[in-house]
Scaffold this motif. Structure first.
Motif, PDB file in Angstrom:
ATOM      1  N   UNK A 192     108.725  27.249 -11.392  1.00  0.00           N
ATOM      2  CA  UNK A 192     108.201  27.955 -12.778  1.00  0.00           C
ATOM      3  C   UNK A 192     109.446  28.725 -13.437  1.00  0.00           C
ATOM      4  N   UNK A 193     110.582  28.081 -13.516  1.00  0.00           N
ATOM      5  CA  UNK A 193     111.896  28.494 -13.937  1.00  0.00           C
ATOM      6  C   UNK A 193     111.643  28.696 -15.540  1.00  0.00           C
ATOM      7  N   UNK A 194     110.891  28.181 -16.250  1.00  0.00           N
ATOM      8  CA  UNK A 194     110.572  28.051 -17.566  1.00  0.00           C
ATOM      9  C   UNK A 194     109.244  28.764 -18.115  1.00  0.00           C
ATOM     10  N   UNK A 195     108.428  28.925 -17.037  1.00  0.00           N
ATOM     11  CA  UNK A 195     107.291  29.694 -17.377  1.00  0.00           C
ATOM     12  C   UNK A 195     107.067  31.297 -17.649  1.00  0.00           C
ATOM     13  N   UNK A 196     108.158  31.883 -17.002  1.00  0.00           N
ATOM     14  CA  UNK A 196     108.201  33.464 -17.063  1.00  0.00           C
ATOM     15  C   UNK A 196     109.487  33.949 -17.264  1.00  0.00           C
ATOM     16  N   UNK A 197     109.468  35.278 -17.841  1.00  0.00           N
ATOM     17  CA  UNK A 197     110.441  35.772 -18.271  1.00  0.00           C
ATOM     18  C   UNK A 197     111.211  36.243 -16.833  1.00  0.00           C
ATOM     19  N   UNK A 231     100.975  31.515 -21.648  1.00  0.00           N
ATOM     20  CA  UNK A 231     100.180  30.389 -21.132  1.00  0.00           C
ATOM     21  C   UNK A 231     100.461  28.839 -21.763  1.00  0.00           C
ATOM     22  N   UNK A 232     100.763  29.091 -23.246  1.00  0.00           N
ATOM     23  CA  UNK A 232     101.058  27.708 -24.029  1.00  0.00           C
ATOM     24  C   UNK A 232     102.153  27.155 -23.373  1.00  0.00           C
ATOM     25  N   UNK A 233     103.398  27.909 -23.025  1.00  0.00           N
ATOM     26  CA  UNK A 233     104.429  27.313 -22.323  1.00  0.00           C
ATOM     27  C   UNK A 233     104.239  26.603 -21.139  1.00  0.00           C
ATOM     28  N   UNK A 234     103.436  27.151 -20.368  1.00  0.00           N
ATOM     29  CA  UNK A 234     103.050  26.542 -18.943  1.00  0.00           C
ATOM     30  C   UNK A 234     102.277  25.399 -19.134  1.00  0.00           C
ATOM     31  N   UNK A 235     101.345  25.247 -20.126  1.00  0.00           N
ATOM     32  CA  UNK A 235     100.624  24.047 -20.425  1.00  0.00           C
ATOM     33  C   UNK A 235     101.717  22.895 -21.084  1.00  0.00           C
ATOM     34  N   UNK A 236     102.394  23.319 -21.947  1.00  0.00           N
ATOM     35  CA  UNK A 236     103.224  22.424 -22.719  1.00  0.00           C
ATOM     36  C   UNK A 236     104.347  21.921 -21.491  1.00  0.00           C
ATOM     37  N   UNK A 271     109.655  38.952  -9.907  1.00  0.00           N
ATOM     38  CA  UNK A 271     108.554  39.450  -8.985  1.00  0.00           C
ATOM     39  C   UNK A 271     108.011  38.483  -8.355  1.00  0.00           C
ATOM     40  N   UNK A 272     107.745  37.205  -8.981  1.00  0.00           N
ATOM     41  CA  UNK A 272     107.390  36.075  -8.262  1.00  0.00           C
ATOM     42  C   UNK A 272     108.127  35.759  -7.118  1.00  0.00           C
ATOM     43  N   UNK A 325      98.446  40.371 -15.262  1.00  0.00           N
ATOM     44  CA  UNK A 325      99.854  40.212 -15.936  1.00  0.00           C
ATOM     45  C   UNK A 325      99.534  39.071 -17.054  1.00  0.00           C
ATOM     46  N   UNK A 326      98.473  38.477 -17.216  1.00  0.00           N
ATOM     47  CA  UNK A 326      98.181  37.566 -18.278  1.00  0.00           C
ATOM     48  C   UNK A 326      98.980  37.608 -19.656  1.00  0.00           C
TER      49      UNK A 326
END
Length: 227
Positions: free
Chosen positions: A169-174, A99-104, A180-181, A93-94
């Motif tokens: 992870x609220x701001x990490x994924x759509x 991933x930039x949002x996660x790191x930020x 799904x998570x 699913x990458x």
């Protein structure tokens, strides 16, 4: 355990997770303060409840005095499987994950930088996993499971475990990946709880949790550019 204790535990744990969500996503404190709050909510308050309300010795409640290594084999087997699933899911699913949002988010909101990530990874893998397993399985699941409310024990502890992680992870994924998570975490929670009935303590799920988190941390090292 009397019925009033079941209601108290359900209410107490819901309020604790709401408080941690507010701290995580609304107040947006650093990782150190968030961890301190989690220690209070997930360790100190439950220990006080066990001691002063349930009036049980801590070691007797946790049932970790005598450890049978044979009873932990399932935890290890499922843990290796979980680590493989976590890494495989990221590979699969990458392209749908920013991933930039996660790191930020890790660097700005939680103040986690590449320089300290190794220490954070060690804590999450060993310390945080222990804290969550004591809370969700040791405190919540086994307290409810020891009553006639075994189905409630499975469903409530697993659902709360799933919903609690939304704060992370609220701001990490759509929205679809979040759902799904959550479904995955709910199912994982059911497996964690079932495993612990085999050893009558939370050590099986802790071992599984350690290995699953190790998979997550390996992904974290990749995102931070270590390899």
């Amino acid at each position: 355990m009397r019925g009033k204790h079941i209601g108290q535990i359900v209410l107490l744990t819901i309020l604790s997770c709401i408080a941690l969500f507010i701290i995580e996503q609304i107040i947006e404190v650093g990782y150190v303060i968030k961890t301190a709050a989690k220690l209070v909510m997930f360790l100190i308050i439950p220990l006080a409840y066990i001691t002063f309300v349930l009036r049980q010795p801590i070691l007797a409640f946790l049932n970790v005095k005598s450890i049978d290594i044979k009873n932990l084999r399932l935890g290890f087997i499922f843990g290796v499987l979980a680590m493989g699933i976590v890494i495989s899911a990221f590979v699969l699913f990458h392209n749908f994950i920013n991933t930039d949002t996660i790191i930020d988010d890790l660097q700005t909101r939680l103040k986690i930088t590449p320089e300290i990530f190794l220490f954070i990874a060690i804590y999450i893998t060993l310390g945080n996993s222990l804290l969550e397993e004591f809370y969700f399985r040791g405190f919540i699941f086994f307290n409810l499971y020891k009553t006639d409310h075994k189905l409630l024990a499975y469903l409530f502890s697993s659902l709360l475990f799933s919903v609690y992680h939304v704060a992370i992870f609220a701001v990490w994924f759509n929205i679809w990946l979040i759902l799904l998570a959550m479904l995955g975490l709910f199912l994982v929670g059911l497996v964690f709880s079932w495993l612990n009935t085999k050893s009558n303590n939370f050590l099986n799920s802790w071992l599984l949790h350690i290995l699953a988190d190790l998979g997550v941390m390996l992904i974290g090292f990749h995102l931070f550019g270590f390899y």
